[in-house]
Design a protein around this motif. Sequence first.
Motif, PDB file in Angstrom:
ATOM      1  N   GLN A  63      47.539  40.403  91.536  1.00  0.00           N
ATOM      2  CA  GLN A  63      46.861  39.304  90.842  1.00  0.00           C
ATOM      3  C   GLN A  63      45.357  39.560  90.799  1.00  0.00           C
ATOM      4  O   GLN A  63      44.815  40.264  91.640  1.00  0.00           O
ATOM      5  CB  GLN A  63      47.100  37.971  91.567  1.00  0.00           C
ATOM      6  N   THR A  64      44.690  38.935  89.846  1.00  0.00           N
ATOM      7  CA  THR A  64      43.235  38.941  89.786  1.00  0.00           C
ATOM      8  C   THR A  64      42.740  37.569  90.228  1.00  0.00           C
ATOM      9  O   THR A  64      43.224  36.549  89.737  1.00  0.00           O
ATOM     10  CB  THR A  64      42.743  39.227  88.355  1.00  0.00           C
ATOM     11  N   PHE A  65      41.807  37.544  91.167  1.00  0.00           N
ATOM     12  CA  PHE A  65      41.262  36.303  91.720  1.00  0.00           C
ATOM     13  C   PHE A  65      39.800  36.181  91.319  1.00  0.00           C
ATOM     14  O   PHE A  65      39.025  37.124  91.504  1.00  0.00           O
ATOM     15  CB  PHE A  65      41.355  36.315  93.253  1.00  0.00           C
ATOM     16  N   ASN A  66      39.434  35.034  90.793  1.00  0.00           N
ATOM     17  CA  ASN A  66      38.049  34.724  90.442  1.00  0.00           C
ATOM     18  C   ASN A  66      37.631  33.497  91.238  1.00  0.00           C
ATOM     19  O   ASN A  66      38.076  32.385  90.950  1.00  0.00           O
ATOM     20  CB  ASN A  66      37.904  34.442  88.948  1.00  0.00           C
ATOM     21  N   ARG A  67      36.812  33.693  92.249  1.00  0.00           N
ATOM     22  CA  ARG A  67      36.344  32.588  93.110  1.00  0.00           C
ATOM     23  C   ARG A  67      35.124  31.960  92.459  1.00  0.00           C
ATOM     24  O   ARG A  67      34.168  32.645  92.104  1.00  0.00           O
ATOM     25  CB  ARG A  67      36.014  33.144  94.502  1.00  0.00           C
ATOM     26  N   SER A  68      35.166  30.645  92.273  1.00  0.00           N
ATOM     27  CA  SER A  68      34.045  29.940  91.644  1.00  0.00           C
ATOM     28  C   SER A  68      32.847  29.905  92.594  1.00  0.00           C
ATOM     29  O   SER A  68      32.957  30.260  93.772  1.00  0.00           O
ATOM     30  CB  SER A  68      34.457  28.516  91.274  1.00  0.00           C
ATOM     31  N   LEU A  69      31.729  29.443  92.088  1.00  0.00           N
ATOM     32  CA  LEU A  69      30.532  29.269  92.916  1.00  0.00           C
ATOM     33  C   LEU A  69      30.576  27.980  93.733  1.00  0.00           C
ATOM     34  O   LEU A  69      29.783  27.816  94.651  1.00  0.00           O
ATOM     35  CB  LEU A  69      29.279  29.289  92.041  1.00  0.00           C
ATOM     36  N   ALA A  70      31.499  27.083  93.387  1.00  0.00           N
ATOM     37  CA  ALA A  70      31.619  25.821  94.128  1.00  0.00           C
ATOM     38  C   ALA A  70      32.043  26.105  95.566  1.00  0.00           C
ATOM     39  O   ALA A  70      32.834  27.010  95.831  1.00  0.00           O
ATOM     40  CB  ALA A  70      32.621  24.898  93.448  1.00  0.00           C
ATOM     41  N   ASN A  71      31.515  25.322  96.494  1.00  0.00           N
ATOM     42  CA  ASN A  71      31.824  25.516  97.912  1.00  0.00           C
ATOM     43  C   ASN A  71      32.021  24.147  98.575  1.00  0.00           C
ATOM     44  O   ASN A  71      31.287  23.776  99.484  1.00  0.00           O
ATOM     45  CB  ASN A  71      30.693  26.303  98.571  1.00  0.00           C
ATOM     46  N   PRO A  72      33.037  23.381  98.098  1.00  0.00           N
ATOM     47  CA  PRO A  72      33.227  22.016  98.587  1.00  0.00           C
ATOM     48  C   PRO A  72      33.843  21.968  99.979  1.00  0.00           C
ATOM     49  O   PRO A  72      34.263  22.977 100.527  1.00  0.00           O
ATOM     50  CB  PRO A  72      34.192  21.429  97.560  1.00  0.00           C
ATOM     51  N   GLY A  73      33.910  20.756 100.510  1.00  0.00           N
ATOM     52  CA  GLY A  73      34.581  20.540 101.789  1.00  0.00           C
ATOM     53  C   GLY A  73      33.902  21.256 102.925  1.00  0.00           C
ATOM     54  O   GLY A  73      32.673  21.265 103.019  1.00  0.00           O
ATOM     55  N   PRO A  74      34.697  21.904 103.787  1.00  0.00           N
ATOM     56  CA  PRO A  74      34.112  22.587 104.939  1.00  0.00           C
ATOM     57  C   PRO A  74      33.312  23.821 104.542  1.00  0.00           C
ATOM     58  O   PRO A  74      32.532  24.332 105.329  1.00  0.00           O
ATOM     59  CB  PRO A  74      35.324  22.968 105.792  1.00  0.00           C
ATOM     60  N   GLY A  75      33.498  24.298 103.313  1.00  0.00           N
ATOM     61  CA  GLY A  75      32.728  25.423 102.808  1.00  0.00           C
ATOM     62  C   GLY A  75      33.155  26.763 103.369  1.00  0.00           C
ATOM     63  O   GLY A  75      33.706  26.870 104.448  1.00  0.00           O
ATOM     64  N   PHE A  76      32.898  27.803 102.586  1.00  0.00           N
ATOM     65  CA  PHE A  76      33.190  29.173 102.996  1.00  0.00           C
ATOM     66  C   PHE A  76      32.286  29.525 104.165  1.00  0.00           C
ATOM     67  O   PHE A  76      31.098  29.205 104.131  1.00  0.00           O
ATOM     68  CB  PHE A  76      32.941  30.132 101.816  1.00  0.00           C
TER      69      PHE A  76
END
Length: 181
Positions: A63-76
């Motif tokens: 699969q190809t994964f594209n992680r958005s710039l959003a970092n909600p909740g506990p965050g990366f």
Amino acid sequence: MLSAAFCAVMLAFSHNASALTFGDAHDLGQVLFGIPSGDVDRTNYVNHLIDMAPGTSDSFSGQTFNRSLANPGPGFPNYPDAVFGLNGTGTTINLGTGLYSYLFAKYDGPNAGSEVWYVGDLAGGIVIPGFGLAGQHYGLSGWTLFGPGGGGGHVPDGGTTVMLLGAALGALGMARRFIMS
């Protein structure tokens, strides 16, 4: 005192339906194409996506994964692992009272892809797009909700705990007053 408790309960259980959209503050990213799409596959896809740094792309399990710039909740990098919750169809979803952390939505089988949102800070009813991904016109095939991992069960959030403790202490106070009379 009784009316204050009633107001607190009403506020605690009143939630407005939220609408999630592609690219909003809850959007964690996309999995292209998200096939195969069984429960174990979806769980692996979500766990891979939440382990990615915001704004990155990657390949895993075909699969190809594209992680958005959003970092909600506990965050990366602090997202708890996803644990399968339940599957459903339709654009209206009842999250209950904060039992779920992630929402995986699959759009039109092999033709489009999948979107993942963080929903750990939402409760009650939500609405997701019926067509997507962004810029595409493929219909929603179905969705999966995931709870946080590592808890060994569902634990009420802090607000619910305080409300229950207050209700219990109030009941004890009333019982003591009744007994003393």
